[in-house]
Design a protein around this motif. Structure first.
Motif, short mmCIF file in Angstrom:
data_model
loop_
_atom_site.label_atom_id
_atom_site.label_comp_id
_atom_site.label_asym_id
_atom_site.label_seq_id
_atom_site.Cartn_x
_atom_site.Cartn_y
_atom_site.Cartn_z
N GLY A 72 -32.51 -30.89 5.05
CA GLY A 72 -31.77 -29.66 4.84
C GLY A 72 -31.01 -29.60 3.55
O GLY A 72 -30.14 -28.75 3.37
N LYS A 76 -26.59 -33.59 3.90
CA LYS A 76 -26.81 -32.98 5.21
C LYS A 76 -27.14 -34.10 6.20
O LYS A 76 -26.30 -34.92 6.49
N ALA A 77 -28.37 -34.14 6.70
CA ALA A 77 -28.73 -35.10 7.74
C ALA A 77 -28.58 -36.55 7.31
O ALA A 77 -28.15 -37.41 8.10
N SER A 80 -24.89 -38.31 7.73
CA SER A 80 -24.28 -38.11 9.04
C SER A 80 -24.44 -39.37 9.89
O SER A 80 -25.12 -40.33 9.50
N TRP A 173 -23.38 -33.85 11.85
CA TRP A 173 -24.49 -32.92 11.60
C TRP A 173 -25.47 -32.94 12.77
O TRP A 173 -25.77 -34.03 13.31
N PRO A 174 -25.98 -31.78 13.19
CA PRO A 174 -25.88 -30.44 12.60
C PRO A 174 -24.69 -29.62 13.10
O PRO A 174 -24.66 -28.40 12.92
#
Length: 232
Positions: A72, A76-77, A80, A173-174
């Motif tokens: 993403g 982002k991912a 995390s 995340w998310p």
């Protein structure tokens, strides 16, 4: 945080904790510290312009572009707790295979050399040769059991480093927002550079403390590797 700063943070924290516990041989301590420092750069694989994305072009660049799309985007991912869990799972998966462990360690050692080693050793075939040699030595004569700890620890320390900058990280995340305590300001700020310089000095001091002849660690580790090479 910049990639090289992540590597220094991963190395100094892991070495400090592991050396204090005193349960590892000198060779294991050195190898696991380098692996953790390299792993601390892995989350930035979601950024095509990062050091890890340029590690071994064009393959690493392709992997980076795919990772960015799947994750993403940047931070982002891969930034995390999901990434920490994934790193732990990969560590457990590869630890039982000599070939898989060697490949994983070669990547981590290459990242370490490219970030922390003296300038003459950082680029091209020299860095790759050092990384491959270190990986071979580990799977053949030292051991890799610590990989299941060093790999997720490095990823987790990357998240800590980025949480100290203005962008923060989406830890859950998310879901939820990015978490940030921007004591370092923006990435590559003067504050970050100053703190990273202090961490590097601390890393050198820890290396001296952990592997000095006074503690008998350096001699013992060198002797262990030499015995393994003779058996080979």
């Amino acid at each position: 945080m910049m990639g090289r700063h992540h590597a220094v943070l991963g190395g100094v924290v892991f070495l400090g904790v592991a050396a204090s516990l005193g349960h590892m041989s000198p060779a294991d301590l050195a190898a696991s510290t380098a692996a953790c420092a390299g792993a601390a750069m892995l989350p930035d694989l979601d950024e095509p312009g990062s050091s890890v994305a340029h590690l071994c072009e064009p393959l690493s660049g392709l992997v980076s572009h795919v990772t960015a799309k799947v994750a993403g985007g940047h931070r982002k991912a891969t930034h995390s707790l999901l990434a920490v869990g994934g790193a732990a799972a990969i560590g457990f998966a590869v630890e039982g295979s000599r070939i898989a462990s060697a490949v994983a360690l070669a990547v981590l050692f290459a990242l370490f050399v490219r970030s922390v080693a003296p300038p003459g050793l950082r680029h091209g075939l020299v860095a790759l040769a050092l990384a491959a040699g270190g990986a071979w030595a580990c799977v053949s004569h030292v051991g890799t059991a610590w990989l299941v700890v060093a790999l997720p620890a490095g990823v987790a320390l990357h998240l800590v480093g980025d949480m100290l900058t203005a962008g923060g990280v989406p830890l859950f995340w998310p879901y939820g927002r990015s978490i940030s305590w921007p004591v370092l300001g923006h990435t590559d700020s003067k504050r970050e550079t100053l703190v990273a310089a202090g961490l590097f000095l601390a890393f050198l001091a820890l290396c001296w403390w952990a592997f000095s002849g006074d503690l008998g660690l350096l001699h013992g580790g060198t002797a262990q590797i030499a015995r393994g090479l003779r058996r080979f």
